[in-house]
Design a protein around this motif. Structure first.
Motif, PDB file in Angstrom:
ATOM      1  N   TYR A  21       0.852  -1.196   0.000  1.00 31.79           N
ATOM      2  CA  TYR A  21       0.000   0.000   0.000  1.00 31.79           C
ATOM      3  C   TYR A  21       0.885   1.242   0.000  1.00 31.79           C
ATOM      4  O   TYR A  21       2.094   1.177   0.254  1.00 31.79           O
ATOM      5  N   ALA A  74       0.051   3.753   2.088  1.00 36.26           N
ATOM      6  CA  ALA A  74       0.049   4.154   3.497  1.00 36.26           C
ATOM      7  C   ALA A  74      -0.761   3.168   4.313  1.00 36.26           C
ATOM      8  O   ALA A  74      -1.829   2.712   3.876  1.00 36.26           O
ATOM      9  N   ALA A  88      -7.612   8.473   5.836  1.00 38.73           N
ATOM     10  CA  ALA A  88      -7.834   7.514   4.751  1.00 38.73           C
ATOM     11  C   ALA A  88      -8.620   8.147   3.613  1.00 38.73           C
ATOM     12  O   ALA A  88      -8.277   7.985   2.431  1.00 38.73           O
ATOM     13  N   THR A 132      -7.065   8.787  -0.019  1.00 38.32           N
ATOM     14  CA  THR A 132      -7.703   7.989  -1.069  1.00 38.32           C
ATOM     15  C   THR A 132      -8.232   8.877  -2.181  1.00 38.32           C
ATOM     16  O   THR A 132      -8.124   8.545  -3.371  1.00 38.32           O
ATOM     17  N   TYR A 139      -4.062   7.781  -3.452  1.00 34.70           N
ATOM     18  CA  TYR A 139      -3.223   6.870  -2.672  1.00 34.70           C
ATOM     19  C   TYR A 139      -3.996   5.583  -2.361  1.00 34.70           C
ATOM     20  O   TYR A 139      -5.204   5.621  -2.112  1.00 34.70           O
ATOM     21  N   THR A 145      -4.663   3.125   0.359  1.00 36.57           N
ATOM     22  CA  THR A 145      -4.508   3.102   1.810  1.00 36.57           C
ATOM     23  C   THR A 145      -5.180   1.868   2.406  1.00 36.57           C
ATOM     24  O   THR A 145      -6.120   1.318   1.843  1.00 36.57           O
ATOM     25  N   SER A 194     -11.344   3.672   1.678  1.00 37.20           N
ATOM     26  CA  SER A 194     -10.104   2.943   1.914  1.00 37.20           C
ATOM     27  C   SER A 194     -10.350   1.447   2.035  1.00 37.20           C
ATOM     28  O   SER A 194     -11.445   1.006   2.407  1.00 37.20           O
TER      29      SER A 194
END
Length: 376
Positions: free
Chosen positions: A4, A6, A19, A23, A27, A29, A112
């Motif tokens: 992932y 994060a 999150a 997101t 990203y 997460t 997330s």
């Protein structure tokens, strides 16, 4: 191994806000929490309009499926004195919520990926210089959002212990029967706040429709059970709360911002919310600081691909700029003796001006603090 961008340890308001913010920026997460949502979360449970604004939550929309109690007044007193009731106008100045609903709502809409019911067991560096959680989840960045006892906070610092000045609280929230609801004199739009005479804490009674939340928190945890028992019995004797209450009051703890000395960042790691010790010093309210810290941290993360402690330092700088210098960092100045504070507090708590302008509007509602400006 699952990879992932994060890993977020803790799915409460701080973790879910982090999150969602990351997101939405693309990203990938993962939120890891030892509990399964919706969870039973011990908390008085209220949010100000500033919280709803920064989270982009419409109160009417939220209230369609969840408890959302508008608050227009406060009843405030010092234990042993008569209470003062203040009206804050026709527009709600806050809302009573149930944390089991609120936290689930925020986590559901975060977008997330989640690993619920998963306990934190280990955190190790990989050969690539990233972090591996529980030998299963890998990412270059780990965010500790697990509250006062967050394992990530323990990993980068001394962790919770006697060296920290924490508030210890006991409270209960339950749905009243029709008979209890009819006899309960506490009104939904008027939470009650009762300060201990030694100024070491306060008790509260929040009614949210048919739900009632009763609790007491103190910086000095000695005889907390007796303080709570005396408060409850006094309120029952006045007929303000039902005589039949659940026998089990749940405990929890949190750090006040002025007294928190936890490290906030390390290489590839940062803390947000109660894990960072951000609860407002005067009220102990932690939802707004938690959410704001998550947004500020996410903006710093987005601005860099370097997750070294030095590169993440702007997050700690923004926290200090937002919440001010801590008492533990200040040197010199005039220290007011405790006896003087207590002598002044009793008469002030009898006045409408102090209880409205200082206690509620400043300490609890933070109306003097503008809504957090975000980069989006």
């Amino acid at each position: 191994m699952q990879h992932y961008d994060a890993l977020i340890v803790g799915g409460g308001p701080a973790g879910s806000t982090m999150a969602r913010t990351l997101t939405q920026k693309g990203y990938r997460t993962l939120v890891v929490d030892k509990q399964t949502f919706p969870r039973d979360k011990t908390c008085a449970g209220w949010v100000t309009p500033a919280v709803l604004d920064v989270l982009d939550i419409d109160p009417q929309d939220y209230a369609r499926n969840n408890v959302m109690q508008p608050i227009h007044r406060f009843r405030i007193g010092m234990m042993g004195q008569d209470a003062v009731e203040n009206d804050h106008g026709s527009e709600p100045v806050s809302y009573g919520i149930r944390r089991c609903e609120f936290d689930h709502y925020l986590l559901e809409r975060s977008g997330s990926e989640r690993a619920e019911g998963v306990k934190f067991k280990s955190l190790e560096r990989t050969e690539e210089g990233e972090w591996c959680l529980n030998g299963e989840y890998q990412a270059p960045l780990v965010i500790g959002a697990g509250g006062h006892f967050c394992p990530v906070a323990s990993f980068i610092g001394e962790g919770p212990g006697s060296h920290e000045t924490a508030v210890t609280a006991k409270e209960v929230e339950f749905e009243m029967t029709p008979e209890q609801s009819e006899r309960c004199q506490v009104r939904g739009d008027t939470p009650e706040l009762w300060f201990c005479r030694d100024l070491q804490g306060y008790a509260w009674v929040f009614r949210k429709g048919n739900y009632l939340n009763i609790g007491l928190g103190r910086e000095d945890p000695d005889n907390l059970k007796n303080h709570l028992q005396d408060f409850v019995q006094g309120m029952q004797a006045e007929g303000r709360i039902p005589e039949e209450l659940p026998s089990k009051f749940k405990g929890h703890a949190y750090l006040l911002y002025d007294h928190a000395e936890r490290p906030l960042i390390d290489d590839g790691i940062l803390l947000i919310g109660d894990a960072a010790g951000l609860a407002y010093t005067q009220s102990g309210e932690g939802i707004r600081p938690a959410i704001e810290s998550a947004i500020m941290a996410a903006e710093v993360i987005e601005s860099t691909s370097d997750y070294s402690a030095a590169a993440l330092q702007p997050y700690a700088d923004r926290l200090r700029e937002r919440f001010g210098q801590k008492e533990v960092e200040k040197q010199g100045g005039l220290a007011i003796p405790e006896w003087a504070k207590m002598r002044v507090a009793a008469p002030l708590m009898k006045t409408h001006w102090f209880t409205k302008r200082v206690v509620t509007e400043r300490w609890f509602l933070h109306e003097h603090v503008p809504t957090l400006e975000t980069a989006s």
